[in-house]
Write a protein that holds these residues in place. Structure first.
Motif, PDB file in Angstrom:
ATOM      1  N   GLU A   1      -6.072 -48.710  16.956  1.00 59.06           N
ATOM      2  CA  GLU A   1      -7.062 -48.210  17.905  1.00 59.06           C
ATOM      3  C   GLU A   1      -6.779 -46.803  18.431  1.00 59.06           C
ATOM      4  O   GLU A   1      -7.668 -45.965  18.459  1.00 59.06           O
ATOM      5  N   ARG A   2      -5.553 -46.526  18.864  1.00 56.87           N
ATOM      6  CA  ARG A   2      -5.283 -45.295  19.611  1.00 56.87           C
ATOM      7  C   ARG A   2      -4.391 -44.281  18.910  1.00 56.87           C
ATOM      8  O   ARG A   2      -4.229 -43.170  19.381  1.00 56.87           O
ATOM      9  N   PHE A   3      -3.787 -44.656  17.776  1.00 53.02           N
ATOM     10  CA  PHE A   3      -2.843 -43.776  17.082  1.00 53.02           C
ATOM     11  C   PHE A   3      -3.506 -43.205  15.836  1.00 53.02           C
ATOM     12  O   PHE A   3      -4.082 -43.943  15.045  1.00 53.02           O
ATOM     13  N   GLN A   4      -3.402 -41.879  15.655  1.00 56.30           N
ATOM     14  CA  GLN A   4      -3.964 -41.276  14.449  1.00 56.30           C
ATOM     15  C   GLN A   4      -3.116 -40.099  13.998  1.00 56.30           C
ATOM     16  O   GLN A   4      -2.358 -39.524  14.770  1.00 56.30           O
ATOM     17  N   SER A   5      -3.267 -39.763  12.721  1.00 58.36           N
ATOM     18  CA  SER A   5      -2.514 -38.658  12.149  1.00 58.36           C
ATOM     19  C   SER A   5      -3.228 -38.152  10.909  1.00 58.36           C
ATOM     20  O   SER A   5      -3.964 -38.899  10.260  1.00 58.36           O
ATOM     21  N   GLU A   6      -2.999 -36.891  10.608  1.00 60.38           N
ATOM     22  CA  GLU A   6      -3.563 -36.276   9.408  1.00 60.38           C
ATOM     23  C   GLU A   6      -2.524 -35.321   8.832  1.00 60.38           C
ATOM     24  O   GLU A   6      -1.958 -34.503   9.557  1.00 60.38           O
ATOM     25  N   VAL A   7      -2.272 -35.433   7.548  1.00 63.66           N
ATOM     26  CA  VAL A   7      -1.282 -34.578   6.899  1.00 63.66           C
ATOM     27  C   VAL A   7      -1.854 -33.177   6.739  1.00 63.66           C
ATOM     28  O   VAL A   7      -2.962 -32.996   6.242  1.00 63.66           O
ATOM     29  N   LYS A   8      -1.078 -32.198   7.172  1.00 65.38           N
ATOM     30  CA  LYS A   8      -1.410 -30.781   6.995  1.00 65.38           C
ATOM     31  C   LYS A   8      -0.393 -30.204   6.013  1.00 65.38           C
ATOM     32  O   LYS A   8       0.549 -30.892   5.641  1.00 65.38           O
ATOM     33  N   PRO A   9      -0.568 -28.958   5.564  1.00 68.69           N
ATOM     34  CA  PRO A   9       0.331 -28.416   4.531  1.00 68.69           C
ATOM     35  C   PRO A   9       1.828 -28.508   4.844  1.00 68.69           C
ATOM     36  O   PRO A   9       2.634 -28.667   3.943  1.00 68.69           O
ATOM     37  N   ASP A  10       2.220 -28.437   6.116  1.00 73.70           N
ATOM     38  CA  ASP A  10       3.645 -28.525   6.436  1.00 73.70           C
ATOM     39  C   ASP A  10       3.925 -29.356   7.679  1.00 73.70           C
ATOM     40  O   ASP A  10       5.015 -29.308   8.235  1.00 73.70           O
ATOM     41  N   SER A  11       2.937 -30.135   8.124  1.00 72.63           N
ATOM     42  CA  SER A  11       3.148 -30.955   9.310  1.00 72.63           C
ATOM     43  C   SER A  11       2.300 -32.223   9.269  1.00 72.63           C
ATOM     44  O   SER A  11       1.324 -32.304   8.516  1.00 72.63           O
ATOM     45  N   VAL A  12       2.684 -33.174  10.093  1.00 72.87           N
ATOM     46  CA  VAL A  12       1.940 -34.432  10.198  1.00 72.87           C
ATOM     47  C   VAL A  12       2.009 -34.889  11.662  1.00 72.87           C
ATOM     48  O   VAL A  12       2.787 -35.765  12.018  1.00 72.87           O
ATOM     49  N   PRO A  13       1.201 -34.266  12.525  1.00 72.33           N
ATOM     50  CA  PRO A  13       1.256 -34.624  13.944  1.00 72.33           C
ATOM     51  C   PRO A  13       0.719 -36.030  14.193  1.00 72.33           C
ATOM     52  O   PRO A  13      -0.203 -36.490  13.523  1.00 72.33           O
ATOM     53  N   LEU A  14       1.325 -36.717  15.148  1.00 71.34           N
ATOM     54  CA  LEU A  14       0.861 -38.032  15.579  1.00 71.34           C
ATOM     55  C   LEU A  14       0.140 -37.847  16.908  1.00 71.34           C
ATOM     56  O   LEU A  14       0.703 -37.284  17.851  1.00 71.34           O
ATOM     57  N   ILE A  15      -1.094 -38.303  16.985  1.00 68.39           N
ATOM     58  CA  ILE A  15      -1.870 -38.207  18.210  1.00 68.39           C
ATOM     59  C   ILE A  15      -2.039 -39.615  18.775  1.00 68.39           C
ATOM     60  O   ILE A  15      -2.457 -40.530  18.065  1.00 68.39           O
TER      61      ILE A  15
END
Length: 122
Positions: A76-90
């Protein structure tokens, strides 16, 4: 709320969580940063949570093609998206129960067996 962060390194694969501690008010959103370096063209990136006196738990997995999956408790509340050099957790709508140590990894590090989690040594 108080968040501790950890990282893992192995060979040419490396993750770094530059923010070692983060705090945010309940009900707000928070972003936990993770930078990575890998020789893989198709890396899978993982996020885990470890609450006090508990084993690490799988949050989610993402890859560079946008595919992945979420642990049941975290859909429900956790999301993430892979970027070229990072993967932030929101984390949206932060709860006090979200206070924990968060790990990002380039390979699976926790397995489930008979209702118990185990952290693998890498």
């Amino acid at each position: 709320m108080y968040f501790c962060l950890s990282s893992e390194c192995r060979g040419e694969e490396k993750v770094d969580q530059p923010d070692k501690q983060i705090s945010e008010s309940e009900g707000e959103s928070i972003t936990i940063h993770c930078k990575y370096k890998t020789t893989s063209n198709q890396p899978d990136l993982f996020w885990y949570i470890q609450r006090v006196n508990d084993f690490p738990k799988y949050i989610l997995r993402r890859n560079t093609y946008g595919a992945g999956d979420d642990g049941t408790e975290f859909q429900e509340r956790f999301q993430s998206e892979v970027k070229p050099d990072s993967v932030p957790l929101i984390i949206h709508d932060v709860h006090v129960s979200d206070s924990a140590v968060y790990y990002c990894a380039l390979r699976p590090t926790v397995t489930e067996t008979h209702q118990h989690s185990h952290k693998n040594t890498v």
